[in-house]
Scaffold this motif. Structure first.
Motif, PDB file in Angstrom:
ATOM      1  N   ALA A  52       0.856  -1.197   0.000  1.00  0.00           N
ATOM      2  CA  ALA A  52       0.000   0.000   0.000  1.00  0.00           C
ATOM      3  C   ALA A  52       0.890   1.245   0.000  1.00  0.00           C
ATOM      4  O   ALA A  52       1.904   1.295   0.686  1.00  0.00           O
ATOM      5  N   GLY A  53       0.502   2.226  -0.793  1.00  0.00           N
ATOM      6  CA  GLY A  53       1.271   3.463  -0.876  1.00  0.00           C
ATOM      7  C   GLY A  53       0.724   4.544   0.032  1.00  0.00           C
ATOM      8  O   GLY A  53      -0.373   4.427   0.587  1.00  0.00           O
ATOM      9  N   VAL A  54       1.509   5.616   0.154  1.00  0.00           N
ATOM     10  CA  VAL A  54       1.149   6.735   1.032  1.00  0.00           C
ATOM     11  C   VAL A  54       1.334   8.042   0.269  1.00  0.00           C
ATOM     12  O   VAL A  54       2.344   8.252  -0.401  1.00  0.00           O
ATOM     13  N   TRP A  55       0.342   8.942   0.394  1.00  0.00           N
ATOM     14  CA  TRP A  55       0.429  10.297  -0.160  1.00  0.00           C
ATOM     15  C   TRP A  55       0.845  11.254   0.937  1.00  0.00           C
ATOM     16  O   TRP A  55       0.342  11.183   2.061  1.00  0.00           O
ATOM     17  N   THR A  56       1.763  12.168   0.609  1.00  0.00           N
ATOM     18  CA  THR A  56       2.153  13.231   1.547  1.00  0.00           C
ATOM     19  C   THR A  56       2.137  14.567   0.812  1.00  0.00           C
ATOM     20  O   THR A  56       2.264  14.626  -0.413  1.00  0.00           O
ATOM     21  N   ALA A  59       4.938  19.411   2.989  1.00  0.00           N
ATOM     22  CA  ALA A  59       5.528  19.423   4.341  1.00  0.00           C
ATOM     23  C   ALA A  59       5.800  18.015   4.866  1.00  0.00           C
ATOM     24  O   ALA A  59       6.357  17.850   5.945  1.00  0.00           O
ATOM     25  N   GLY A  60       5.395  16.980   4.113  1.00  0.00           N
ATOM     26  CA  GLY A  60       5.621  15.603   4.549  1.00  0.00           C
ATOM     27  C   GLY A  60       4.482  15.013   5.356  1.00  0.00           C
ATOM     28  O   GLY A  60       4.583  13.887   5.831  1.00  0.00           O
ATOM     29  N   ALA A  61       3.383  15.754   5.503  1.00  0.00           N
ATOM     30  CA  ALA A  61       2.228  15.251   6.255  1.00  0.00           C
ATOM     31  C   ALA A  61       1.436  14.285   5.371  1.00  0.00           C
ATOM     32  O   ALA A  61       1.209  14.549   4.187  1.00  0.00           O
ATOM     33  N   THR A  62       1.001  13.173   5.959  1.00  0.00           N
ATOM     34  CA  THR A  62       0.187  12.198   5.230  1.00  0.00           C
ATOM     35  C   THR A  62      -1.173  12.810   4.925  1.00  0.00           C
ATOM     36  O   THR A  62      -1.776  13.463   5.771  1.00  0.00           O
ATOM     37  N   ILE A  63      -1.630  12.599   3.692  1.00  0.00           N
ATOM     38  CA  ILE A  63      -2.935  13.135   3.285  1.00  0.00           C
ATOM     39  C   ILE A  63      -3.813  12.005   2.754  1.00  0.00           C
ATOM     40  O   ILE A  63      -3.322  10.951   2.345  1.00  0.00           O
ATOM     41  N   ASP A  64      -5.112  12.240   2.755  1.00  0.00           N
ATOM     42  CA  ASP A  64      -6.080  11.329   2.147  1.00  0.00           C
ATOM     43  C   ASP A  64      -6.364  11.874   0.753  1.00  0.00           C
ATOM     44  O   ASP A  64      -7.047  12.884   0.594  1.00  0.00           O
ATOM     45  N   ILE A  65      -5.820  11.222  -0.257  1.00  0.00           N
ATOM     46  CA  ILE A  65      -5.929  11.721  -1.623  1.00  0.00           C
ATOM     47  C   ILE A  65      -7.376  11.809  -2.095  1.00  0.00           C
ATOM     48  O   ILE A  65      -7.706  12.626  -2.957  1.00  0.00           O
ATOM     49  N   SER A  66      -8.268  11.023  -1.509  1.00  0.00           N
ATOM     50  CA  SER A  66      -9.665  11.037  -1.960  1.00  0.00           C
ATOM     51  C   SER A  66     -10.405  12.290  -1.511  1.00  0.00           C
ATOM     52  O   SER A  66     -11.437  12.624  -2.076  1.00  0.00           O
ATOM     53  N   THR A  67      -9.884  13.000  -0.515  1.00  0.00           N
ATOM     54  CA  THR A  67     -10.570  14.208  -0.035  1.00  0.00           C
ATOM     55  C   THR A  67      -9.721  15.471  -0.163  1.00  0.00           C
ATOM     56  O   THR A  67     -10.233  16.570   0.003  1.00  0.00           O
ATOM     57  N   TYR A  68      -8.450  15.340  -0.454  1.00  0.00           N
ATOM     58  CA  TYR A  68      -7.545  16.490  -0.526  1.00  0.00           C
ATOM     59  C   TYR A  68      -7.835  17.301  -1.784  1.00  0.00           C
ATOM     60  O   TYR A  68      -8.004  16.755  -2.867  1.00  0.00           O
ATOM     61  N   LYS A  75       2.446  20.459  -3.989  1.00  0.00           N
ATOM     62  CA  LYS A  75       3.266  19.360  -4.507  1.00  0.00           C
ATOM     63  C   LYS A  75       2.982  18.150  -3.634  1.00  0.00           C
ATOM     64  O   LYS A  75       3.227  18.171  -2.426  1.00  0.00           O
ATOM     65  N   LEU A  76       2.414  17.117  -4.231  1.00  0.00           N
ATOM     66  CA  LEU A  76       2.061  15.901  -3.515  1.00  0.00           C
ATOM     67  C   LEU A  76       2.993  14.783  -3.948  1.00  0.00           C
ATOM     68  O   LEU A  76       3.358  14.684  -5.121  1.00  0.00           O
ATOM     69  N   THR A  77       3.375  13.948  -2.979  1.00  0.00           N
ATOM     70  CA  THR A  77       4.294  12.845  -3.260  1.00  0.00           C
ATOM     71  C   THR A  77       3.636  11.526  -2.895  1.00  0.00           C
ATOM     72  O   THR A  77       3.071  11.387  -1.807  1.00  0.00           O
ATOM     73  N   TYR A  78       3.720  10.579  -3.813  1.00  0.00           N
ATOM     74  CA  TYR A  78       3.210   9.233  -3.584  1.00  0.00           C
ATOM     75  C   TYR A  78       4.406   8.295  -3.417  1.00  0.00           C
ATOM     76  O   TYR A  78       5.294   8.254  -4.274  1.00  0.00           O
ATOM     77  N   THR A  79       4.426   7.561  -2.317  1.00  0.00           N
ATOM     78  CA  THR A  79       5.529   6.647  -2.021  1.00  0.00           C
ATOM     79  C   THR A  79       4.964   5.243  -1.856  1.00  0.00           C
ATOM     80  O   THR A  79       3.981   5.042  -1.143  1.00  0.00           O
TER      81      THR A  79
END
Length: 175
Positions: A52-56, A59-68, A75-79
């Motif tokens: 499972a991946g993570v969106w940040t 600032a490096g804070a984890t976000i919920d891509i479905s509501t952001y 600038k969003l990063t997917y890891t």
């Protein structure tokens, strides 16, 4: 007499040749055979599985891509961790992102989506990969700060079809 001997000699040669070439005799030729132990050819393996991946955010804070909701300058990063299996004496492969194009809902002039950056144990690695390992792949989605007016207001970028692919490449020595 001479004619008789010549005719008899010619007839003997003709009969001998006929017997050797098509009849009762053979022209001998030698041949031999031996078997070796060439072994078994075994195919390698190329595979990738993803955790499972993570969106940040920037600032490096984890976000919920479905509501952001992105705004210009975000600038969003997917890891995502990828388990890469590469088995073969000359196996090499590139990790690429699939389904990530700037025209996926936004004006391409307003968005930058990067190719995957790869790390193993926190150390940057580059394509091609040549052995099995766990790789952390990241891609970034940047909504450029230079976006003006109401460009791309309420647009969506569907990352549902974005993934990572492992594609074998030909190393030297293969053709």
């Amino acid at each position: 007499m001479k004619n008789s001997a010549l005719i008899k000699g010619t007839a003997a040669i003709a009969v001998g040749a006929a017997l050797l070439l098509g009849g009762g005799g053979t022209l001998a030729s030698w041949n031999a055979e031996a078997t070796g132990a060439p072994g078994t050819v075994i195919a390698g393996d190329l595979n990738v599985t993803a955790a499972a991946g993570v969106w940040t955010d920037r600032a490096g804070a984890t976000i919920d891509i479905s509501t952001y909701k992105v705004v210009p300058g975000d600038k969003l990063t997917y890891t995502q961790a990828l388990t890469v299996t590469l088995t073969g004496d000359k196996m090499a492969a590139n990790v690429t992102a699939t389904g990530a194009t700037p025209t996926n809902g936004f004006d391409p002039a307003n968005v930058v989506v990067t190719a995957p950056a790869l790390k193993v144990g926190g150390v940057t690695v580059t394509n091609p990969l040549t052995s099995s390992k766990t790789v952390t792949a990241t891609i970034t989605f940047e909504f450029l700060s230079g976006t003006t007016g109401r460009s791309d207001v309420t647009k969506t970028y569907n990352f549902g079809s974005v993934g990572f692919a492992l594609n074998q490449i030909t190393q030297s020595g293969l053709s």
